[in-house]
Scaffold this motif. Sequence first.
Motif, PDB file in Angstrom:
ATOM      1  N   GLU A 111      -9.201  -8.468   0.740  1.00 28.56           N
ATOM      2  CA  GLU A 111      -9.145  -9.470  -0.320  1.00 28.56           C
ATOM      3  C   GLU A 111      -7.707  -9.870  -0.619  1.00 28.56           C
ATOM      4  O   GLU A 111      -7.418 -11.035  -0.905  1.00 28.56           O
ATOM      5  CB  GLU A 111      -9.820  -8.914  -1.574  1.00 28.56           C
ATOM      6  N   ARG A 112      -6.767  -8.906  -0.518  1.00 26.65           N
ATOM      7  CA  ARG A 112      -5.359  -9.190  -0.819  1.00 26.65           C
ATOM      8  C   ARG A 112      -4.773 -10.206   0.151  1.00 26.65           C
ATOM      9  O   ARG A 112      -3.831 -10.935  -0.190  1.00 26.65           O
ATOM     10  CB  ARG A 112      -4.540  -7.903  -0.767  1.00 26.65           C
ATOM     11  N   GLU A 167      -2.950   4.524  -5.846  1.00 27.65           N
ATOM     12  CA  GLU A 167      -4.040   3.638  -6.250  1.00 27.65           C
ATOM     13  C   GLU A 167      -5.233   3.780  -5.307  1.00 27.65           C
ATOM     14  O   GLU A 167      -5.126   4.322  -4.202  1.00 27.65           O
ATOM     15  CB  GLU A 167      -3.552   2.184  -6.265  1.00 27.65           C
ATOM     16  N   GLU A 168      -6.350   3.241  -5.733  1.00 28.24           N
ATOM     17  CA  GLU A 168      -7.567   3.323  -4.932  1.00 28.24           C
ATOM     18  C   GLU A 168      -7.619   2.127  -3.978  1.00 28.24           C
ATOM     19  O   GLU A 168      -7.858   0.990  -4.389  1.00 28.24           O
ATOM     20  CB  GLU A 168      -8.800   3.320  -5.847  1.00 28.24           C
ATOM     21  N   TRP A 169      -7.386   2.402  -2.699  1.00 30.12           N
ATOM     22  CA  TRP A 169      -7.376   1.355  -1.695  1.00 30.12           C
ATOM     23  C   TRP A 169      -8.606   1.479  -0.796  1.00 30.12           C
ATOM     24  O   TRP A 169      -8.962   2.570  -0.371  1.00 30.12           O
ATOM     25  CB  TRP A 169      -6.118   1.422  -0.838  1.00 30.12           C
ATOM     26  N   SER A 170      -9.234   0.364  -0.519  1.00 33.20           N
ATOM     27  CA  SER A 170     -10.362   0.318   0.411  1.00 33.20           C
ATOM     28  C   SER A 170     -10.144  -0.849   1.358  1.00 33.20           C
ATOM     29  O   SER A 170      -9.292  -1.723   1.112  1.00 33.20           O
ATOM     30  CB  SER A 170     -11.679   0.111  -0.349  1.00 33.20           C
ATOM     31  N   CYS A 209      -6.755 -12.414   1.920  1.00 30.28           N
ATOM     32  CA  CYS A 209      -7.700 -13.532   2.046  1.00 30.28           C
ATOM     33  C   CYS A 209      -8.389 -13.574   3.409  1.00 30.28           C
ATOM     34  O   CYS A 209      -8.484 -14.633   4.060  1.00 30.28           O
ATOM     35  CB  CYS A 209      -7.004 -14.867   1.779  1.00 30.28           C
ATOM     36  N   PRO A 248     -13.567  -8.623   5.495  1.00 24.63           N
ATOM     37  CA  PRO A 248     -13.305  -7.233   5.885  1.00 24.63           C
ATOM     38  C   PRO A 248     -13.309  -7.009   7.393  1.00 24.63           C
ATOM     39  O   PRO A 248     -12.446  -6.292   7.916  1.00 24.63           O
ATOM     40  CB  PRO A 248     -14.431  -6.460   5.191  1.00 24.63           C
ATOM     41  N   VAL A 289       0.837  -1.200   0.000  1.00 22.28           N
ATOM     42  CA  VAL A 289       0.000   0.000   0.000  1.00 22.28           C
ATOM     43  C   VAL A 289       0.873   1.251   0.000  1.00 22.28           C
ATOM     44  O   VAL A 289       0.638   2.205  -0.746  1.00 22.28           O
ATOM     45  CB  VAL A 289      -0.950   0.000   1.218  1.00 22.28           C
ATOM     46  N   GLU A 297     -12.099  -3.293   1.801  1.00 16.01           N
ATOM     47  CA  GLU A 297     -12.479  -4.503   1.083  1.00 16.01           C
ATOM     48  C   GLU A 297     -11.344  -5.002   0.193  1.00 16.01           C
ATOM     49  O   GLU A 297     -11.056  -6.211   0.148  1.00 16.01           O
ATOM     50  CB  GLU A 297     -13.733  -4.247   0.243  1.00 16.01           C
ATOM     51  N   ARG A 298     -10.686  -4.079  -0.511  1.00 17.67           N
ATOM     52  CA  ARG A 298      -9.601  -4.493  -1.392  1.00 17.67           C
ATOM     53  C   ARG A 298      -8.414  -5.025  -0.590  1.00 17.67           C
ATOM     54  O   ARG A 298      -7.806  -6.037  -0.961  1.00 17.67           O
ATOM     55  CB  ARG A 298      -9.154  -3.316  -2.266  1.00 17.67           C
ATOM     56  N   MET A 299      -8.084  -4.343   0.517  1.00 18.51           N
ATOM     57  CA  MET A 299      -6.984  -4.807   1.355  1.00 18.51           C
ATOM     58  C   MET A 299      -7.286  -6.188   1.918  1.00 18.51           C
ATOM     59  O   MET A 299      -6.424  -7.076   1.939  1.00 18.51           O
ATOM     60  CB  MET A 299      -6.740  -3.821   2.492  1.00 18.51           C
TER      61      MET A 299
END
Length: 264
Positions: A177-178, A168-171, A180, A183, A162, A173-175
Amino acid sequence: MMLELHGVGCGYCHPPDFEIFRPEGSGDWLFLIFKSRTRVFLPTGEAAAAPGGVILYPPGAPQHYRAADSPWENDYLHFAGKDAGELAEKLALPLGQVFYPAGVEELMRRLAAIEAAAVQTPDLADIVADAEIRRLFLELHQAGEPPRSRHAAVLRQLRLEVYRTLGEEWSVERMAERVCLSPSHFFAEYRKLFGLSPIADLIGMRISLARYYLENTVQPVGAVAALAGFTNEYYFIRQFKRRTGKTPARYAREMREGRAKKTN
């Protein structure tokens, strides 16, 4: 202040009756890696050190240990420097007690690098020792940290990713998912490990990057906001002022004025 090498030895073998007894210490710092069973006499009593154990004696601390194997083998490092005490205190290193850091082989390699420099390039020995001892201290600190989370390694790697891609667009949810994780589980584990929420940490990293641009470039505020990963300039200004007490424009102006005074 540079740390000063006083002596180093790796893989030294000693007779079964080998014993060190220095009631007032050696006058400098002493770091030992035990490669054989050792009896260590501490103010709190006798401790049995197994191979892979280490001890860091500060100046003035009594040093008393005795071979418990034949032959008895160890690595040792004597050094001095004001920075050593300040660094040991900052890193909360355990002093004068036997402990077992993970990855002790890496510590052995650091002492071997110092020994090689002392023999092969003695004029550079202190420079090599200074760098290696500081890194050794950091490794002792990291090895002594209690594991706060079984996900610590992947979370630290994610945080580095990060940090390197703040634009980049970080949320959450995205973190999540990275790594596994769900949220909610990710949020809890991240806060437990780093002491703040993922979004608060992200904003803090972006503000730090924005400060760098404001201090070192003449980019307009809107451009700095975009470079730091903020999609809304007004939100960026609010967050920046909240964390620094100044607007980005004022912060940049004061930085320029401060540099101008130094050159006059």
